[in-house]
Design an enzyme around this catalytic site. Structure first.
Site, PDB file in Angstrom:
ATOM      1  N   CYS A  46       0.862  -1.183   0.000  1.00 15.73           N
ATOM      2  CA  CYS A  46       0.000   0.000   0.000  1.00 15.73           C
ATOM      3  C   CYS A  46       0.892   1.225   0.000  1.00 15.73           C
ATOM      4  O   CYS A  46       1.578   1.502   0.981  1.00 15.73           O
ATOM      5  CB  CYS A  46      -0.915  -0.004   1.220  1.00 15.73           C
ATOM      6  SG  CYS A  46      -2.004   1.431   1.310  1.00 15.73           S
ATOM      7  N   GLU A  62      -3.926   0.914  -5.988  1.00 15.04           N
ATOM      8  CA  GLU A  62      -2.940  -0.112  -6.322  1.00 15.04           C
ATOM      9  C   GLU A  62      -2.806  -0.162  -7.833  1.00 15.04           C
ATOM     10  O   GLU A  62      -3.762   0.121  -8.567  1.00 15.04           O
ATOM     11  CB  GLU A  62      -3.368  -1.471  -5.775  1.00 15.04           C
ATOM     12  CG  GLU A  62      -2.263  -2.528  -5.801  1.00 15.04           C
ATOM     13  CD  GLU A  62      -0.991  -2.067  -5.111  1.00 15.04           C
ATOM     14  OE1 GLU A  62      -0.093  -1.558  -5.832  1.00 15.04           O
ATOM     15  OE2 GLU A  62      -0.902  -2.190  -3.881  1.00 15.04           O
TER      16      GLU A  62
END
Length: 354
Positions: free
Chosen positions: A2, A127
């Site tokens: 992340c 992402e």
């Protein structure tokens, strides 16, 4: 992993979104610490300050460990034992920590052993999926499926606990498990609070995008156990660190690739089949207008008086495609905001790049 998030809600709205029940079962709102350091943004990157939930007991030794506070912290953990005078000189990346090694690495196991567990708050995270055969990567926005609740009227002057649940009927924040630490500059000065986001193997629904994902705490019970280091042991808390399938996503524009871009377009869905932004018409325009009016700004007295219940019911229906059946009635919410004049054929169910 992340490496980019969004947390654009105004401070008072964010606070209500974090309402919780204390040990006596009473509904409470967390109090802020260093609230002036909170800067809402659609595109938050490492080394920025982000809102974090933690137990009040970390700052008030007489507090109940179930009580919560919100405070902005630096993303990228600076270990308490770091001897340099400049945190940017840290020679290794602490943006994330792997769940399978966090009890072994000194930077993480020391604060974890001290109960320095926190929850990072976000609308969701971004992402990037690698596109086969090219150097391009397609960004996705990943978040909790949303639930529609009864809308309330004007939120001004709502102060009693009974009103809070009625007031907050909108976006469900993504709650990610993290570890924080406190670093004091060798030459003296203010203590720096910083954190890392714990990562796990991706759930089945996200594996086609990336092989790692944040450790997401799904529900207030999980959040409470992770934060309550006074009553919940490290061994018990670590059982919460696992992948969850309760997420949804949609593709977004590559405008988010540059962390300096901080606009509602970072979250807007794109149509991968035609390689262009979704047509902005009807309810789509309403959504972007709302995002624009809620864009990150320093709040003033007038802003505080605005009706917060106008926050839209975002949902997985924001997607033009979904990897699996929508959850928690999200489909109806999407139609409210993204219903177009002419319905298009749905995209393929799996994320892909062309």
């Amino acid at each position: 992993m992340c490496g980019r998030t969004s947390c654009h809600l105004p401070r008072d709205v964010l606070t209500r979104a974090c309402a919780y029940h204390d040990r006596q079962g009473q509904k409470q709102l967390p109090e802020w610490r260093d609230a002036d350091k909170y800067c809402p943004s659609y595109n938050k990157s490492p080394q920025s300050d982000n809102p974090v939930l933690l137990s009040r007991l970390h700052f008030d030794k007489g507090a109940d460990s179930s009580e919560r506070i919100i405070t902005p912290m630096r993303w990228g953990l600076v270990p308490s034992w770091f001897k340099e005078g400049d945190p940017s000189k840290l020679q290794f990346n602490t943006t994330n920590c792997r769940s399978d090694t966090m009890t072994e690495k000194l930077s993480f196991k020391v604060p974890l052993g001290k109960g320095r567990r926190c929850v990072i708050l976000a609308d969701g995270f971004y992402e990037w999926q690698r596109c086969q055969g090219t150097s391009q990567r397609q960004p996705y926005f990943i978040y909790f499926p949303q639930i529609k609740t009864e809308k309330s009227g004007n939120t001004v002057n709502r102060t009693s606990p009974e009103d809070w649940e009625k007031v907050w009927d909108n976006w469900r924040l993504l709650t990610m498990a993290g570890i924080f630490d406190c670093w004091e500059p060798p030459q003296g000065g203010d203590i720096l609070y910083s954190y890392t986001i714990i990562t796990v193997d991706s759930c089945k629904g996200l594996k086609d995008i990336h092989h790692r994902m944040p450790a997401i705490l799904d529900g207030d019970e999980a959040v409470s156990k992770w934060l309550d280091f006074g009553e919940v042991s490290m061994q018990e808390a670590l059982t919460l660190i696992q992948p969850t399938e309760n997420v949804t996503f949609h593709p977004v524009s590559t405008i988010v690739n540059n962390s300096r871009n901080n606009t509602p377009e970072c979250l807007a869905p794109v149509d991968l089949l035609v390689k262009k932004e979704l047509k902005i018409s009807g309810s789509n325009q309403k959504m972007l207008q709302w995002l624009a009016t809620k864009s990150p700004k320093k709040e003033n007295s007038e802003t505080a008086q605005k009706e917060e219940s106008s926050v839209p019911q975002w949902s997985s229906q924001f997607l033009t495609k979904n990897p699996r059946p929508t959850k928690r009635g999200s489909a109806g919410l999407l139609e409210q905001w993204l219903k177009r004049e002419k319905e298009e054929e749905p995209l393929a169910k799996q994320p892909h790049c062309q």
